[in-house]
Design an enzyme around this catalytic site. Sequence first.
Site, PDB file in Angstrom:
ATOM      1  N   TYR A  97       0.802  -1.278   0.013  1.00 47.41           N
ATOM      2  CA  TYR A  97       0.057  -0.139  -0.067  1.00 47.41           C
ATOM      3  C   TYR A  97       0.797   1.204   0.066  1.00 47.41           C
ATOM      4  O   TYR A  97       0.206   2.267  -0.288  1.00 47.41           O
ATOM      5  CB  TYR A  97      -0.914   0.250   1.148  1.00 47.41           C
ATOM      6  CG  TYR A  97      -2.023  -0.947   1.255  1.00 47.41           C
ATOM      7  CD1 TYR A  97      -1.712  -2.176   1.542  1.00 47.41           C
ATOM      8  CD2 TYR A  97      -3.472  -0.570   0.904  1.00 47.41           C
ATOM      9  CE1 TYR A  97      -2.766  -3.385   1.479  1.00 47.41           C
ATOM     10  CE2 TYR A  97      -4.421  -1.628   0.787  1.00 47.41           C
ATOM     11  CZ  TYR A  97      -4.145  -2.953   1.050  1.00 47.41           C
ATOM     12  OH  TYR A  97      -4.868  -3.723   1.122  1.00 47.41           O
ATOM     13  N   GLU A 168      -9.688   3.306  -2.413  1.00 48.93           N
ATOM     14  CA  GLU A 168     -10.917   3.919  -1.776  1.00 48.93           C
ATOM     15  C   GLU A 168     -10.946   5.339  -1.623  1.00 48.93           C
ATOM     16  O   GLU A 168     -11.138   5.875  -0.469  1.00 48.93           O
ATOM     17  CB  GLU A 168     -10.677   3.163  -0.487  1.00 48.93           C
ATOM     18  CG  GLU A 168     -10.866   1.595  -0.293  1.00 48.93           C
ATOM     19  CD  GLU A 168     -11.060   1.030   1.040  1.00 48.93           C
ATOM     20  OE1 GLU A 168     -10.917   1.551   1.806  1.00 48.93           O
ATOM     21  OE2 GLU A 168     -11.587  -0.093   0.803  1.00 48.93           O
ATOM     22  N   ARG A 214     -20.137   1.451  -6.800  1.00 49.18           N
ATOM     23  CA  ARG A 214     -19.208   0.623  -7.272  1.00 49.18           C
ATOM     24  C   ARG A 214     -19.139   0.171  -8.775  1.00 49.18           C
ATOM     25  O   ARG A 214     -18.239   0.413  -9.553  1.00 49.18           O
ATOM     26  CB  ARG A 214     -19.061  -0.880  -6.452  1.00 49.18           C
ATOM     27  CG  ARG A 214     -17.854  -1.557  -6.793  1.00 49.18           C
ATOM     28  CD  ARG A 214     -17.858  -2.949  -6.440  1.00 49.18           C
ATOM     29  NE  ARG A 214     -18.211  -3.168  -5.110  1.00 49.18           N
ATOM     30  CZ  ARG A 214     -19.315  -3.713  -4.606  1.00 49.18           C
ATOM     31  NH1 ARG A 214     -20.190  -4.110  -5.215  1.00 49.18           N
ATOM     32  NH2 ARG A 214     -19.584  -3.971  -3.290  1.00 49.18           N
ATOM     33  N   GLU A 269      -9.082  -6.447  -2.410  1.00 52.60           N
ATOM     34  CA  GLU A 269      -9.321  -7.020  -0.818  1.00 52.60           C
ATOM     35  C   GLU A 269     -10.255  -8.110  -0.821  1.00 52.60           C
ATOM     36  O   GLU A 269     -11.269  -7.816  -1.149  1.00 52.60           O
ATOM     37  CB  GLU A 269      -9.446  -6.061   0.135  1.00 52.60           C
ATOM     38  CG  GLU A 269      -8.087  -4.816   0.069  1.00 52.60           C
ATOM     39  CD  GLU A 269      -8.347  -3.969   1.110  1.00 52.60           C
ATOM     40  OE1 GLU A 269      -9.625  -3.740   1.911  1.00 52.60           O
ATOM     41  OE2 GLU A 269      -7.788  -2.838   1.269  1.00 52.60           O
ATOM     42  N   TYR A 300      -7.072 -10.172   2.474  1.00 49.67           N
ATOM     43  CA  TYR A 300      -6.873  -9.118   3.281  1.00 49.67           C
ATOM     44  C   TYR A 300      -6.655  -9.922   4.751  1.00 49.67           C
ATOM     45  O   TYR A 300      -7.663 -10.534   5.224  1.00 49.67           O
ATOM     46  CB  TYR A 300      -7.966  -8.106   3.685  1.00 49.67           C
ATOM     47  CG  TYR A 300      -7.683  -6.915   4.216  1.00 49.67           C
ATOM     48  CD1 TYR A 300      -7.087  -5.885   3.786  1.00 49.67           C
ATOM     49  CD2 TYR A 300      -7.722  -6.820   5.780  1.00 49.67           C
ATOM     50  CE1 TYR A 300      -6.490  -4.657   4.600  1.00 49.67           C
ATOM     51  CE2 TYR A 300      -7.714  -5.737   6.533  1.00 49.67           C
ATOM     52  CZ  TYR A 300      -7.034  -4.821   5.998  1.00 49.67           C
ATOM     53  OH  TYR A 300      -6.552  -3.463   6.716  1.00 49.67           O
TER      54      TYR A 300
END
Length: 452
Positions: A97, A168, A214, A269, A300
């Site tokens: 990340y 996100e 989404r 994830e 995740y």
Amino acid sequence: MKAIGAFVAISAAFSTSVLASPANIAARATSTSSSTLPAVSVKGNAFFAGNNRFYIRGVDYQPGGSSQAEDPIANVANCKRDAAEFKKLGLNTIRVYTVDNTANHDECMAALADAGIYLALDVNTPLYSINRAAPAQSYNDVYLQSIFATIDAFANYSNTLLFFSGNEVINDDSTTSCAPYVKAVTRDMRQYIGSRGYRQIPVGYSAADVDSNRFEMAQYMNCGTDDERSDFFAFNDYSWCDPSSFQISGWDKKVQQYSNYSLPLFLSEYGCNTNTRKFEEVAALYSTEMTAVYSGGLVYEYSEEGSKYGLVQINGNSVEELADFTALQTALQKTPAPSGTGGYKTSGGASQCPVQSSTWNVTGDGLPAIPAPAKKYMTQGAGKGPGLTGAGSQNAGTTSTGTASAGSGQISATSTAKASGVGSLRASELGFAPFICGFVVLVATLFGATLL
Ligand SMILES: *[C@@H]1O[C@H](CO)[C@@H](O)[C@H](O)[C@H]1NC(C)=O
Ligand SMILES: *[C@@H]1O[C@H](CO)[C@@H](O)[C@H](O)[C@H]1NC(C)=O
Ligand SMILES: *[C@@H]1O[C@H](CO)[C@@H](O)[C@H](O)[C@H]1NC(C)=O
């Protein structure tokens, strides 16, 4: 995933020991990879490594937790320790990340390659990212310099699988107005990769697990002209909670909903933990019920960070495998990839841009133009990155002025490069011969430069 308060204290203690460790100094040494993995590219709605369909079998690798700005692959000793665990799990990919774009990653990337592991990399850091509360202000040249420097740092590794342009950023309906900025960043990264002559490393966005917008985001990132469309789309999905099934989880409906989607799609994830995890969804994810539309996913998460998603517990320099580790390992062992190419689509067109609604606050398909001072990076390169401790970008630099309308020629080398490979289908969809496309772009670029 959202950060949980308790992470902060735990990860702060952890980071101190990492920064002080001698292994971090060793990370600056250059080394030669003993094995090279074949670079992965996009064909139709799938990834391919050479002639073989490539399904992501991965985990999210975030030791220290999501609230910590820490580069887990700059520490060679930890990287090698964990690469052995990734291999034992039967993985081929990790997602990271945050990285320090001033650190040397040669030795870790080589260790990952030796273990058969590709890297899916988020280019943003807490200090250098789009701020969902102030997207126009945070989309500036200082920000772009940082993420382009990250591309420079990883473009040369054959096991760099893909770049995430954002994670996100949109996390509810009211933040959907950030979408043009996310899409502009994706466009700029693709243009940078093309302009710098790198191989076509795929670039795309990782969406939050938000049902109401989404699919709109997926359509949006794949609508308009080729220069503005992503290379893939990914979303986080916690809806399969064991015991469940393809139908009970609703995954069957999503496969149906995305059945015509023309980009590779995967879960950035997954792995609901409300019940004991058996990872029953693995069998579904790599079955032909899904592989025509999905290209695998990332569990995740690797290390236990307080939210009970960990496969392992990291204690100092050692790693303890938890029950979820064995459960995932068993599930992956039982689930080979389908033979052949898994029913992927060899070609497909752009999506329709979604219409504005109560859950989608975007009109039209115009994007902000690249901030003017960032244009020079396309020809000169980005130079040295700011690392994780720079002054930050969110209130810095020069912001965008004006709108780049679709197909305005903001992209140059990428369009031309794409025409010779995977993107040739798209170029012909647009009705452009590659030469004409490149020519129009050249004129547009010169004209644009004159205006400035
Ligand atoms: C990229 O890799 C090649 C060979 O693997 C090497 O010759 C070249 O110097 C590398 N470039 C950079 C910028 O590291
Ligand atoms: C929609 O986005 C615009 C910015 O583009 C903002 O000014 C407006 O308040 C947003 N509307 C809603 C309902 O969130
Ligand atoms: C997919 O495309 C076909 C052919 O254009 C169409 O008939 C079908 O309704 C589409 N399915 C979805 C879920 O959009």
